[in-house]
Structures are given as C-alpha cells and as structure tokens.
Design a protein around this motif. Structure first.
Motif, short mmCIF file in Angstrom:
data_model
loop_
_atom_site.label_atom_id
_atom_site.label_comp_id
_atom_site.label_asym_id
_atom_site.label_seq_id
_atom_site.Cartn_x
_atom_site.Cartn_y
_atom_site.Cartn_z
N SER A 220 23.70 -24.30 -45.06
CA SER A 220 22.69 -25.34 -44.89
C SER A 220 21.99 -25.13 -43.57
N VAL A 221 20.94 -25.90 -43.33
CA VAL A 221 20.22 -25.80 -42.06
C VAL A 221 21.13 -26.17 -40.90
N GLU A 222 21.98 -27.18 -41.09
CA GLU A 222 22.90 -27.59 -40.02
C GLU A 222 23.90 -26.48 -39.70
N ASP A 223 24.42 -25.81 -40.74
CA ASP A 223 25.35 -24.70 -40.51
C ASP A 223 24.66 -23.56 -39.77
N LEU A 224 23.42 -23.30 -40.13
CA LEU A 224 22.68 -22.24 -39.47
C LEU A 224 22.47 -22.54 -37.99
N LEU A 225 22.10 -23.79 -37.67
CA LEU A 225 21.89 -24.16 -36.26
C LEU A 225 23.19 -24.06 -35.47
N SER A 226 24.29 -24.43 -36.09
CA SER A 226 25.60 -24.32 -35.42
C SER A 226 25.95 -22.87 -35.16
N ALA A 227 25.65 -21.99 -36.13
CA ALA A 227 25.95 -20.57 -35.96
C ALA A 227 25.06 -19.95 -34.88
N VAL A 228 23.81 -20.38 -34.81
CA VAL A 228 22.89 -19.82 -33.82
C VAL A 228 23.31 -20.23 -32.41
N GLU A 229 23.76 -21.48 -32.24
CA GLU A 229 24.11 -21.97 -30.91
C GLU A 229 25.28 -21.21 -30.30
N VAL A 230 26.11 -20.60 -31.15
CA VAL A 230 27.31 -19.92 -30.65
C VAL A 230 26.95 -18.72 -29.79
N PHE A 231 25.96 -17.97 -30.18
CA PHE A 231 25.69 -16.71 -29.48
C PHE A 231 24.49 -16.80 -28.54
N LEU A 232 23.90 -17.99 -28.32
CA LEU A 232 22.81 -18.12 -27.36
C LEU A 232 23.27 -17.73 -25.97
N SER A 233 22.45 -16.98 -25.26
CA SER A 233 22.83 -16.50 -23.93
C SER A 233 21.57 -16.33 -23.08
N GLU A 234 21.81 -16.13 -21.77
CA GLU A 234 20.68 -15.94 -20.86
C GLU A 234 19.93 -14.64 -21.14
#
Length: 411
Positions: free
Chosen positions: A301-315
């Motif tokens: 779902s869109v919520e699952d996708l946003l959660s997965a994206v937030e995991v690997f966000l970095s500077e």
C-alpha cells in the motif's frame, strides 16, 4: 491574347532543382516579373521592372487615357494641398512594402519611407516582410513499415516578393499550410519509423527544400520546418513492444533548446537515469499503448511504501537529489491521496499530506504506477513519456527520483 492584355508568362527554366540555401531566391525577383518565356500557369503576372515603373506592354490609347487621368488627379491633389497630404502620403516602415495598383495595373513595390498614393485611381495593400510562423495540426500517418504515428510541424517563412504574394495566391497562409502538410505526409509515408526518429534533422531539411520548390511562385521562402512527433499510436508490424522513445514537442525545463538539441538532451537524460548501460547509438522506445504493471506478487500500500522509503533516507541521498516532491495519487476507488518525499534538507522525510514548504515538483499518478516506479518496474522517464505521470515542475528534477529507486534496489 497575352500581347493585347499586357501579360506574359513567368519562366520556370531555373526552378528545376530545389535548394535549401537561405539565399535561395536572391536576385531573382526581377527575372521572375520581367521575362519573355511562355508556357507557365502564372501567365497573369505582368512584366514590371523595378527600374522602370511604366508598363511597356500597354496599348497607345490606353496609355494616353491613363496618363491624362493620372495627370488630372495629380493636379487635383496638388491644388488641395496641404489637406490632401493627410490622405495621399503614407509612411511605410522598413519591414513592410506597399504594392500599388494604379487604374487596375500593378506597379513596383513602394517603400520604405514616405510613399505617395494618388486618390481615386490608386489601390494599395501593405505586405509584411518579417518572418511568420504557423503550425501544421497533428495528423495520423502510416509509415512504410506499418507504424501509425501522430505528427505535426512548425513552419517559419517570409515574403521575398511582395507582388507575387498578392497576385499569385489568394490565401497565402492557408495555401502554404496545406502544401506543407501534403509534402510532410508524402515524405513520411515513404519512411520507416526508425528512419523518422533517427533522421529527423535530415528529413526537416528535405521538407524545407521541397516546400520551397512548390511555393516559390507565390513569392515566399520557407526558412525552417520543425517536425513534432506527438505519439506512436501503433508500433511497426512484427516489432517487440518496449523499444524506441518518441520525444514530445515540449519538455518542461528544456524549452530553450531547439528540437534536435532537445532530443539529444533527453537521450542523455534517459541514459543517466538507466541502471544498466545502453547500447551505443541505440534509442529506446516506450510503447504508449501497453501498460506496465507491478508484479502481482508485490502487495504494497502507499503507507507501506512510505514506511519502506523512510528506512533508507540519508544525508548522502539528500545531497544527490536536493528536491521536495509532492505526489497526488489516484487510488483504485477513485479518491485522491496526497503524500510527499522531502529530500531537500537534513536526512530526508516521507509522509502523507501536503508538505509544509512549496514542493519543487508535483507528480500526478495512479497508485499502481507509484508502486511500479518505486519497485523498479516502471522508469520515471518512461512513465512521463507515455502520459501515465503528469509532471508539474522541472522535468530534470523529477527524473532524480531514479536515485531513490536505485537506493531501494540496493537495500
């Protein structure tokens, strides 16, 4: 017949070979209007020499009558000065010419500067010599290999002979547009789809020469033709879907480039966004009629996708992208959900709703296409070119979403 009327045929002897030189018609206007050759369909163009304003083919009696009438009108104008000066003196700018018809007989073009127009016996029309442009509406064309494409064109032309532009054709713009459309259609139906894509510049040069060849008797010169391939409606027979990329005419962020340069820029942009190395000299085709869906095994779902994206966000990812994205997602039930991906500062942030700051790019797409893009099954560039994603903002910034997709794959 022509000896009595005062008209002679226009020669076609030096018009056998088309040329694309910008000086195509330099120094030929006097030869076109003053000739003794016969056999042309433009035999109603009178013989007028720029250095001699008299029509020498006029009969003696007609010449005497015209002279008397002209003299009387000139005397009347002189007597009524300065009141008549407001009506008989015309100011012609440098980019225009006045074509004069005195007692129905055409005279040499007048201008620029102050031009005397006699009342009652002179009829005149202004002709603009500046470059004009019009577009050929997109039309469907079947190519030699069975492909069906929608193609339009932008045409730029200018008037090089004011007299011919008035007496040789009634509706100059419409006649030129129809001629250009016929020439383009006749040329493209003899080409294969791959030739149209890879040899666009050479085809445009040929179209300039061919249109000039057909319209030179109208006193105009076509300076530029730019084809616009709107879409590939049907791929060539026997081709595999997924192959050559058709560039749209207007690409946001690259409007300042000409057609060939815009295509080259988009080609390299496509190569930079591709995780695998493309074959040198190849062009990728996006099939606009076949939808590419995410694998059925991927149930996110869109919520699952946003959660997965937030995991690997970095500077480091933020430093590579430096943009704030807003997604307007059309769900399967018809509702629209808004979410954002902030890669403009810090370590990045993803969430639902409208972002606090103004987004750099706004993307409208369906939920299925969003999941396909972030799962790597649909490239952002291919989604944009096929019309499945609407981009509001700079296209190059939108294509940097490929960095997020690469990071997801790496994780």
């Amino acid at each position: 017949m022509f000896g009595k009327s005062g008209y002679q045929a226009v020669p076609l002897g030096d018009w056998n070979q088309p040329s694309i030189n910008s000086e195509l018609y330099k120094g030929t206007s006097s030869n076109i209007l003053f000739s003794t050759d016969a056999g042309s369909s433009y035999d109603y163009v009178p013989k007028i020499d720029d250095s001699d304003l008299r029509d020498k083919s006029q009969g003696l009696l007609s010449w005497i009558c015209s002279g008397i009438v002209t003299l009387l009108v000139a005397l009347l104008t002189l007597v009524t000065l300065p009141i008549s000066g407001w009506f008989v003196l015309k100011v012609v700018p440098n980019y225009e010419r006045i074509v004069l018809f005195r007692l129905g007989r055409i005279r040499a073009p007048k201008g620029p500067g102050v031009v005397l127009v006699l009342p009652f016996i002179d009829q005149w029309k202004k002709v603009d010599l500046r470059t004009k442009a019009f577009n050929v509406p997109p039309c469907k064309i079947m190519t030699k290999d069975g492909a069906l494409i929608s193609v339009g064109a932008d045409i730029q032309f200018r008037v090089w002979n004011p007299v011919l532009s008035l007496v040789a054709v009634q509706d100059l713009n419409n006649s030129t547009r129809m001629t250009a459309q016929n020439v383009m259609t006749d040329t493209l139906i003899k080409k294969r789809l791959k030739e149209i894509q890879t040899e666009k510049l050479r085809i445009e040069e040929y179209l300039v020469a061919d249109i000039n060849y057909r319209t030179k008797a109208w006193g105009i010169e076509v300076d530029r033709v730019e084809m616009m391939i709107e879409a590939v409606i049907k791929l060539p027979e026997g081709s595999v879907p997924g192959g050559h990329l058709i560039m749209p005419p207007g690409v946001p962020g690259l409007e300042c480039l000409s057609g060939p340069l815009q295509q080259m820029a988009m080609h390299f942009l496509s190569k930079d966004a591709t995780p695998t190395q493309q074959e040198a000299g190849s062009i990728e085709i996006v099939n606009e009629t076949t939808c590419v869906s995410a694998p059925t095994s991927l149930h996110l779902s869109v919520e699952d996708l946003l959660s997965a994206v937030e995991v690997f966000l970095s500077e480091s990812l933020v430093n590579r992208v430096q943009a704030l994205y807003q997604f307007n997602i059309t769900m399967s039930n018809g509702t629209v959900k808004t979410c954002f991906l902030d890669l403009s500062q810090g370590t990045g942030k993803a969430g639902q709703g409208v972002p606090c700051n103004t987004p750099d790019v706004v993307l409208d797409m369906s939920e299925e296409d969003l999941l396909a893009i972030f799962s790597g099954n649909l490239r952002p560039l291919g989604a944009y070119m096929s019309g499945r994603v609407q981009v509001h903002g700079d296209l190059k910034t939108a294509m940097r979403l490929e960095e997020v997709v690469k990071a997801l794959k790496h994780q």
